[in-house]
Design a protein around this motif. Structure first.
Motif, short mmCIF file in Angstrom:
data_model
loop_
_atom_site.label_atom_id
_atom_site.label_comp_id
_atom_site.label_asym_id
_atom_site.label_seq_id
_atom_site.Cartn_x
_atom_site.Cartn_y
_atom_site.Cartn_z
N UNK A 203 0.99 -1.24 -0.05
CA UNK A 203 0.00 -0.13 0.12
C UNK A 203 0.98 1.27 0.02
N UNK A 204 2.04 1.43 0.85
CA UNK A 204 2.83 2.21 0.85
C UNK A 204 3.61 2.44 -0.83
N UNK A 205 3.95 1.41 -1.30
CA UNK A 205 4.38 1.35 -2.56
C UNK A 205 3.57 2.29 -3.71
N UNK A 206 2.26 1.63 -3.30
CA UNK A 206 1.21 2.32 -4.42
C UNK A 206 1.20 3.72 -4.12
N UNK A 207 1.18 4.28 -2.93
CA UNK A 207 1.23 5.68 -2.37
C UNK A 207 2.47 6.20 -3.18
N UNK A 208 3.50 5.64 -3.22
CA UNK A 208 4.89 6.28 -3.89
C UNK A 208 4.83 6.30 -5.32
N UNK A 209 3.35 6.16 -5.92
CA UNK A 209 3.37 6.20 -7.56
C UNK A 209 3.69 4.98 -8.13
N UNK A 210 3.58 3.78 -7.36
CA UNK A 210 3.72 2.38 -7.67
C UNK A 210 5.23 2.05 -8.24
N UNK A 211 5.38 1.07 -8.89
CA UNK A 211 6.71 0.72 -9.36
C UNK A 211 7.30 1.51 -10.36
N UNK A 212 6.71 2.31 -11.17
CA UNK A 212 7.34 3.19 -11.87
C UNK A 212 7.78 4.40 -11.15
N UNK A 213 6.91 4.89 -10.19
CA UNK A 213 7.37 5.92 -9.11
C UNK A 213 8.84 5.59 -8.64
N UNK A 214 8.83 4.38 -7.95
CA UNK A 214 9.81 3.98 -7.06
C UNK A 214 11.03 3.71 -7.89
N UNK A 215 10.87 3.18 -9.11
CA UNK A 215 11.93 3.08 -10.22
C UNK A 215 12.82 4.08 -10.41
N UNK A 216 12.05 5.30 -10.55
CA UNK A 216 12.84 6.48 -10.85
C UNK A 216 13.74 6.98 -9.65
N UNK A 217 13.14 6.74 -8.50
CA UNK A 217 14.01 7.20 -7.35
C UNK A 217 14.98 6.06 -7.40
N UNK A 218 14.83 4.94 -7.39
CA UNK A 218 15.86 3.94 -7.22
C UNK A 218 17.02 4.22 -8.28
N UNK A 219 16.83 4.46 -9.56
CA UNK A 219 17.74 4.80 -10.38
C UNK A 219 18.52 6.09 -9.96
N UNK A 220 17.83 7.08 -9.34
CA UNK A 220 18.44 8.35 -8.80
C UNK A 220 19.56 7.97 -7.60
N UNK A 221 18.90 7.02 -6.92
CA UNK A 221 19.88 6.65 -5.64
C UNK A 221 21.06 5.82 -6.15
N UNK A 222 20.82 5.12 -6.93
CA UNK A 222 21.99 4.09 -7.68
C UNK A 222 22.80 5.31 -8.56
N UNK A 223 22.33 6.07 -9.14
CA UNK A 223 23.30 6.92 -9.87
C UNK A 223 24.31 7.98 -8.98
N UNK A 224 23.66 8.35 -7.97
CA UNK A 224 24.27 9.20 -6.93
C UNK A 224 25.50 8.56 -6.43
N UNK A 225 25.18 7.09 -5.91
CA UNK A 225 26.12 6.20 -4.99
C UNK A 225 27.48 5.93 -6.41
N UNK A 226 26.85 5.53 -7.42
CA UNK A 226 28.08 4.91 -8.48
C UNK A 226 28.86 6.20 -8.65
N UNK A 227 28.18 7.32 -8.73
CA UNK A 227 29.13 8.54 -9.22
C UNK A 227 29.89 8.86 -8.27
N UNK A 228 29.64 8.55 -6.88
CA UNK A 228 30.70 8.80 -5.64
C UNK A 228 31.74 7.76 -5.72
N UNK A 229 31.42 6.54 -6.30
CA UNK A 229 32.28 5.43 -6.10
C UNK A 229 33.35 5.66 -7.38
#
Lengths: 365, 365
Positions: B249-275
């Protein structure tokens, strides 16, 4: 906090103090700044929980050192298959005691692996009694019992040695009374009665017996894999194990298994006495084999059933409807159910009788 | 409430709001006067939870109607055996993609049931990449993938059709990104990453494929038994399913899987960039196959490892120690981990670099 008197057959009542500690740990476990739901099962803190829970099981049931204490998943239903998968080879024979619904399920699964001999059955009287054991073939690789028959309301109090390894499904009466673990080669139990929340299975097994298991068994169905990996070959049911630990600590505070057994005897005595006294109800199980955990009874007049269920619900009594295939009533008196709840039920039965007989008199006039 | 930045690989962080609702339900569920831990799984209230959870899975992943959604126990490790137990007959062959530690575990279990052909492997480079697929024998009864390799930090982004039924272990990236369920015949996933607490397993399977399963399988290892009994052939892991429902239900509130995917891409991009920027660290996985869920990296100078772990711990960062066989670091960026936690980690890496280089300069002087 809990206003209901929960007589449910399982998942069932656990102590309020356990619920409160569990809820706290879901928010912030032990002040770690983490929920119990998000800690790694490989963390020293959780490894400590697994170890403590194992030690509590050993202490409360006086488990000898040459037995292993394992935590699995999948409930007794998975054990129905895992036992013969490990110990019954094609061409071999296992003995089963047919004492009811769950015993039959165990028999069904065992037949996939080898020959099953039903050495005694109480099917002739709808499983209302525990049959005597005769003629155990010494060639049987094990004999399988169901110590408490949750649906039929019977319980085995005498585990006589039969000369073959004894395996017992104790899902619904483990930790409710003293047992001699030495009598058994393997004990299994779904946790969701007297151990903890649904989602874990307890196995206590003699190491020597485990060593006789077949080879080439899938890892997650091989008892030795659990034994050799401290029940953490893979991610275990973290929360269920944690709450089981809390619940076993509570049990220890109650005077352990012998302390709780005294109270369980008293609770069952009180309810059976009312069933025997109250002309509206009668017990279904033979007196000598009456379960202390699941008290099954019927209304003399079937029309009364729904009426009494409603009357009881108004008193805050829940979970006393009998199993769907049996009907009537089933009041489960697991460890965490207080004597006061049994008193509420007994009083409700007496009050209902009074109202009912007055109403009947009125209708007859 | 949660002060720690939890980068643990699983069981892992879940949203704070989910923890709070879960804790409330442990005390008093929905005002019923009962804990979620003591309700019957056959109660209408809990049956409704199972149904809602199934519907949420269907909605969030756009699961077609001709697929079943099942909740099991035993984690992916049980699935490693259950898949071939159901679908690989003696004398038949199944294709496996060897992409790391858990893929190998799946292969080991499958070998108990039939022939296993490893159709591609990245073992030659310590599983740092996802191999291309060549030469799938059309006679293979299925091909098995591990979509995200939790330990090695690689992820499969392209599921090309191979002409044979596709089975995929999605334990550590399900619900983190869009997938086309139609590409798969069977998907399984341990819940304890992006779905809920440990103790349940999700299976999504094409009904037509399930119907091809072997007969004579133990009930608790037969997918059809779960399908035909609404995942409640026996007592299910009640609490895990309930919390999964809250989390979905929380995930649905986040815009579902496509909403969370965008944020997951951003999180990963940020960390890999620093690495990639920070001279003290380097990533272990090939750039094209870097996992968005489990970011694995090493320190250029091995001596720095323990020092950085301590430095990070002081910033409230937990769970970034690499898997025991691999060493180094692994930062898991599951759905519930906020971007702000990734920023804290990235800032810690940058600060550590500054301190470290100043110290090194000082030591050199």
């Amino acid at each position: 906090m809990h206003k209901k008197h929960n007589f449910g057959a399982g998942p069932c009542i656990l102590p309020s103090s356990v619920m409160e500690q569990a809820a706290q740990a879901v928010i912030n476990w032990g002040g770690m700044g983490l929920s119990i739901l998000e800690v790694s099962h490989r963390s020293p803190e959780f490894e400590d929980v697994v170890l403590k829970t194992q030690l509590l099981v050993r202490e409360l049931l006086s488990v000898p050192d040459h037995y292993s204490v394992l935590f699995l998943q999948g409930g007794a239903s998975t054990q129905f298959a895992m036992v013969p998968m490990n110990f019954l080879r094609a061409g071999e024979k296992a003995a089963y005691l047919d004492t009811g619904y769950f015993a039959q399920k165990a028999i069904k699964e065992a037949r996939l692996f080898g020959e099953v001999e039903i050495v005694a059955s109480s099917k002739d009287k709808d499983y209302a009694y525990i049959p005597d054991l005769f003629n155990i073939d010494n060639e049987s690789v094990y004999i399988h019992y169901t110590s408490n028959n949750t649906i039929e309301g019977t319980e085995i109090f005498d585990f006589s040695a039969t000369g073959v390894p004894l395996i017992c499904d104790m899902s619904s009466d483990i930790f409710s009374r003293k047992i001699n673990v030495n009598d058994f080669d393997l004990i299994y139990a779904g946790a969701q009665k007297n151990m903890g929340p649904a989602g874990m299975t307890l196995v206590i097994a003699k190491n020597e017996f485990l060593n006789q298991a077949k080879k080439e068994i899938p890892s997650m169905l091989d008892y030795r894999v659990f034994r050799d990996n401290m029940s953490m070959y893979n991610t275990p049911p973290v929360f269920s194990i944690y709450v089981a630990m809390l619940n076993l600590l509570w049990l220890k505070d109650q005077g352990g298994v012998s302390g709780i057994e005294e109270r369980n005897i008293e609770k069952a005595r009180l309810l059976y006495a009312e069933i025997d006294r109250n002309p509206l109800f009668y017990g279904t199980a033979d007196v000598a084999h009456r379960s202390r955990m699941n008290v099954t009874f019927l209304a003399v007049n079937k029309d009364v059933e729904a009426e009494f269920l409603k009357f009881a619900a108004d008193e805050g009594i829940v979970g006393i409807k009998g199993y769907r295939t049996v009907g009537g009533f089933r009041a489960s008196l697991y460890n965490a159910l207080p004597l006061s709840s049994v008193e509420v039920l007994v009083n409700a039965m007496a009050s209902f009788e009074k109202i009912y007989s007055e109403k009947t008199v009125l209708e007859l006039e």
